[in-house]
Scaffold this active site. Structure first.
Site, PDB file in Angstrom:
ATOM      1  N   ASN A   1      -5.822   6.005  -1.556  1.00 60.89           N
ATOM      2  CA  ASN A   1      -4.374   6.086  -1.473  1.00 60.89           C
ATOM      3  C   ASN A   1      -3.746   5.715  -2.800  1.00 60.89           C
ATOM      4  O   ASN A   1      -3.898   4.465  -3.241  1.00 60.89           O
ATOM      5  CB  ASN A   1      -3.930   5.328  -0.342  1.00 60.89           C
ATOM      6  CG  ASN A   1      -2.495   5.778  -0.009  1.00 60.89           C
ATOM      7  OD1 ASN A   1      -1.409   5.825  -0.826  1.00 60.89           O
ATOM      8  ND2 ASN A   1      -2.192   6.196   1.038  1.00 60.89           N
TER       9      ASN A   1
ATOM     10  N   HIS B   1       0.763   3.380  -4.270  1.00 60.04           N
ATOM     11  CA  HIS B   1       1.524   2.131  -4.859  1.00 60.04           C
ATOM     12  C   HIS B   1       1.225   2.237  -6.235  1.00 60.04           C
ATOM     13  O   HIS B   1       1.949   1.215  -6.968  1.00 60.04           O
ATOM     14  CB  HIS B   1       1.156   0.952  -4.117  1.00 60.04           C
ATOM     15  CG  HIS B   1       1.465   0.775  -2.751  1.00 60.04           C
ATOM     16  ND1 HIS B   1       2.750   0.910  -2.330  1.00 60.04           N
ATOM     17  CD2 HIS B   1       0.575   1.037  -1.513  1.00 60.04           C
ATOM     18  CE1 HIS B   1       2.851   0.828  -0.901  1.00 60.04           C
ATOM     19  NE2 HIS B   1       1.613   1.063  -0.544  1.00 60.04           N
TER      20      HIS B   1
ATOM     21  N   HIS C   1       1.306   9.803   0.533  1.00 59.58           N
ATOM     22  CA  HIS C   1       2.085   9.814   1.565  1.00 59.58           C
ATOM     23  C   HIS C   1       3.441   9.956   1.030  1.00 59.58           C
ATOM     24  O   HIS C   1       4.218   9.230   0.271  1.00 59.58           O
ATOM     25  CB  HIS C   1       2.147   8.378   2.205  1.00 59.58           C
ATOM     26  CG  HIS C   1       3.322   8.301   3.450  1.00 59.58           C
ATOM     27  ND1 HIS C   1       3.170   7.258   4.315  1.00 59.58           N
ATOM     28  CD2 HIS C   1       3.977   9.181   4.040  1.00 59.58           C
ATOM     29  CE1 HIS C   1       4.191   7.616   5.293  1.00 59.58           C
ATOM     30  NE2 HIS C   1       4.402   8.753   4.988  1.00 59.58           N
TER      31      HIS C   1
ATOM     32  N   ARG D   1       6.987  10.152   1.703  1.00 56.27           N
ATOM     33  CA  ARG D   1       7.887   9.689   2.451  1.00 56.27           C
ATOM     34  C   ARG D   1       9.321  10.252   2.422  1.00 56.27           C
ATOM     35  O   ARG D   1       9.411  10.867   1.465  1.00 56.27           O
ATOM     36  CB  ARG D   1       8.362   8.159   2.529  1.00 56.27           C
ATOM     37  CG  ARG D   1       7.050   7.351   2.806  1.00 56.27           C
ATOM     38  CD  ARG D   1       7.240   6.171   2.682  1.00 56.27           C
ATOM     39  NE  ARG D   1       6.251   4.927   3.608  1.00 56.27           N
ATOM     40  CZ  ARG D   1       6.534   4.700   4.869  1.00 56.27           C
ATOM     41  NH1 ARG D   1       7.823   4.702   5.354  1.00 56.27           N
ATOM     42  NH2 ARG D   1       5.623   3.905   5.443  1.00 56.27           N
TER      43      ARG D   1
ATOM     44  N   ARG E   1      10.171   6.724  -1.622  1.00 48.55           N
ATOM     45  CA  ARG E   1      10.316   5.435  -1.972  1.00 48.55           C
ATOM     46  C   ARG E   1       9.296   5.309  -3.032  1.00 48.55           C
ATOM     47  O   ARG E   1       9.103   4.457  -3.963  1.00 48.55           O
ATOM     48  CB  ARG E   1      10.061   4.429  -0.952  1.00 48.55           C
ATOM     49  CG  ARG E   1       8.728   4.123  -0.080  1.00 48.55           C
ATOM     50  CD  ARG E   1       8.856   3.357   0.766  1.00 48.55           C
ATOM     51  NE  ARG E   1       9.727   3.408   1.923  1.00 48.55           N
ATOM     52  CZ  ARG E   1       9.826   2.701   3.119  1.00 48.55           C
ATOM     53  NH1 ARG E   1       8.892   1.817   3.289  1.00 48.55           N
ATOM     54  NH2 ARG E   1      10.700   3.104   3.814  1.00 48.55           N
TER      55      ARG E   1
ATOM     56  N   GLU F   1      -0.394  12.751   3.517  1.00 46.43           N
ATOM     57  CA  GLU F   1      -0.006  11.790   4.553  1.00 46.43           C
ATOM     58  C   GLU F   1       1.529  12.127   4.849  1.00 46.43           C
ATOM     59  O   GLU F   1       2.179  12.217   3.625  1.00 46.43           O
ATOM     60  CB  GLU F   1      -0.097  10.582   4.433  1.00 46.43           C
ATOM     61  CG  GLU F   1      -1.296   9.977   4.727  1.00 46.43           C
ATOM     62  CD  GLU F   1      -1.627   8.310   4.832  1.00 46.43           C
ATOM     63  OE1 GLU F   1      -0.325   7.712   4.579  1.00 46.43           O
ATOM     64  OE2 GLU F   1      -2.605   7.942   5.317  1.00 46.43           O
TER      65      GLU F   1
ATOM     66  N   THR G   1       3.480   1.689   7.135  1.00 41.71           N
ATOM     67  CA  THR G   1       3.187   2.123   8.395  1.00 41.71           C
ATOM     68  C   THR G   1       2.794   0.879   9.461  1.00 41.71           C
ATOM     69  O   THR G   1       2.155   0.306   9.031  1.00 41.71           O
ATOM     70  CB  THR G   1       2.199   3.363   8.386  1.00 41.71           C
ATOM     71  OG1 THR G   1       2.626   4.413   7.532  1.00 41.71           O
ATOM     72  CG2 THR G   1       2.029   4.102   9.879  1.00 41.71           C
TER      73      THR G   1
ATOM     74  N   GLU H   1      -7.382   9.447  12.617  1.00 40.53           N
ATOM     75  CA  GLU H   1      -7.559   8.215  11.696  1.00 40.53           C
ATOM     76  C   GLU H   1      -6.936   6.986  12.571  1.00 40.53           C
ATOM     77  O   GLU H   1      -5.756   7.103  13.145  1.00 40.53           O
ATOM     78  CB  GLU H   1      -6.596   8.423  10.380  1.00 40.53           C
ATOM     79  CG  GLU H   1      -6.973   7.127   9.529  1.00 40.53           C
ATOM     80  CD  GLU H   1      -6.380   7.205   8.210  1.00 40.53           C
ATOM     81  OE1 GLU H   1      -6.047   6.258   7.437  1.00 40.53           O
ATOM     82  OE2 GLU H   1      -6.125   8.379   7.729  1.00 40.53           O
TER      83      GLU H   1
ATOM     84  N   HIS I   1      -5.718   1.189   7.131  1.00 44.70           N
ATOM     85  CA  HIS I   1      -4.579   0.487   7.133  1.00 44.70           C
ATOM     86  C   HIS I   1      -5.031  -0.876   7.169  1.00 44.70           C
ATOM     87  O   HIS I   1      -5.688  -1.384   7.931  1.00 44.70           O
ATOM     88  CB  HIS I   1      -3.587   0.600   8.286  1.00 44.70           C
ATOM     89  CG  HIS I   1      -2.202  -0.091   7.988  1.00 44.70           C
ATOM     90  ND1 HIS I   1      -1.285   0.703   7.335  1.00 44.70           N
ATOM     91  CD2 HIS I   1      -1.709  -1.166   8.293  1.00 44.70           C
ATOM     92  CE1 HIS I   1      -0.241   0.008   7.297  1.00 44.70           C
ATOM     93  NE2 HIS I   1      -0.190  -1.092   7.727  1.00 44.70           N
TER      94      HIS I   1
END
Length: 249
Positions: free
Chosen positions: A10, A13, A46, A48, A52, A73, A104, A154, A197
């Protein structure tokens, strides 16, 4: 014969760091290419609702450039479903999303929202996306996911990872058993099982022993580790940890 365990990286970030300063660097798409070169089997991002971290332009570039599967995502909103149907990523993972949360916080309520999820799942599948549902490792949501026609789930590993980090051995044992039992039930229901996660090297190695899992999606830990050792080294170590766990499974 044990199935291979895939690693999805992922890159959210990387975009978080970029957005903290503004401008275009560091580029999450460049990070995605580096991750693939280092051994990632796919890339997760993801988008959002509040943008963000990942932006629409990031998703478009990822969809156009990646040589490995892209896992989009997203919340099950009209805006996101429409965008995913246009970009046609390999996979679309439906997740819960609250504006005020930092990350999440749990699985999608597929039981309570079953009727509302039917149309988004059908639209995404018709667009060629492999639909995944991010859920808790419990019987009711797993069985509902199968009934809704999503081929993949998932399982949310955050509760187990938090217990491990807190040193709560009894709770960690209970949550690990919950994940393993959920994975076995999902296979019995005809689903492919992923996990994600909060996973780090140690928890990924341990969970890889559960051979029902086909894929782990890991982001925040890898991007944080990359600050110290570089992204390629972090991914190589994660790949090695997962392979060790799977071999011991």
């Amino acid at each position: 014969m044990r199935q291979a365990l895939r690693l999805g990286v992922n890159v959210d970030h990387v975009a978080t760091i970029r957005n903290a300063r503004g401008g275009e660097l560091p580029d999450p798409v460049r990070a995605a290419h580096l991750a693939i070169a280092a051994g990632a089997d796919g890339i997760t991002a993801h988008l959002r609702e509040d943008r963000r971290h990942i932006r629409d332009t990031d998703m478009a570039r990822l969809a156009a450039q990646l040589t490995r599967p892209l896992n989009f995502e997203m919340a099950a909103t009209e805006e996101m479903v429409t965008l995913a149907c246009r970009l046609r990523p390999h996979a679309a993972c439906l997740v819960p999303e609250k504006r005020e949360e930092r990350t999440t916080e749990g699985g999608l309520d597929v039981v309570g929202q079953a009727q509302a999820l039917e149309a988004p799942i059908a639209r995404l599948a018709a667009a060629g996306c492999r639909v995944s549902l991010f859920i808790e490792p419990d019987a009711a949501p797993i069985r509902m996911a199968a009934r809704l026609g999503a081929p993949v789930i998932e399982l949310h590993t955050g509760t187990w990872c938090h217990a491990v980090a807190a040193g709560d051995g009894d709770e960690a044992h209970r949550q690990f058993a919950r994940l393993a039992e959920g994975a076995r039930l999902a296979i019995a229901e005809g689903l492919e099982v992923h996990a994600g996660h909060g996973l780090d090297f140690d928890t990924a190695r341990d969970l890889a022993r559960v051979t029902e899992f086909a894929e782990f999606n890991i982001g925040h830990f890898l991007i944080g580790e990359a600050v110290f050792v570089g992204l390629e080294a972090a991914i190589a170590t994660m790949r090695r940890a997962m392979d060790e766990g799977r071999a011991a499974g």
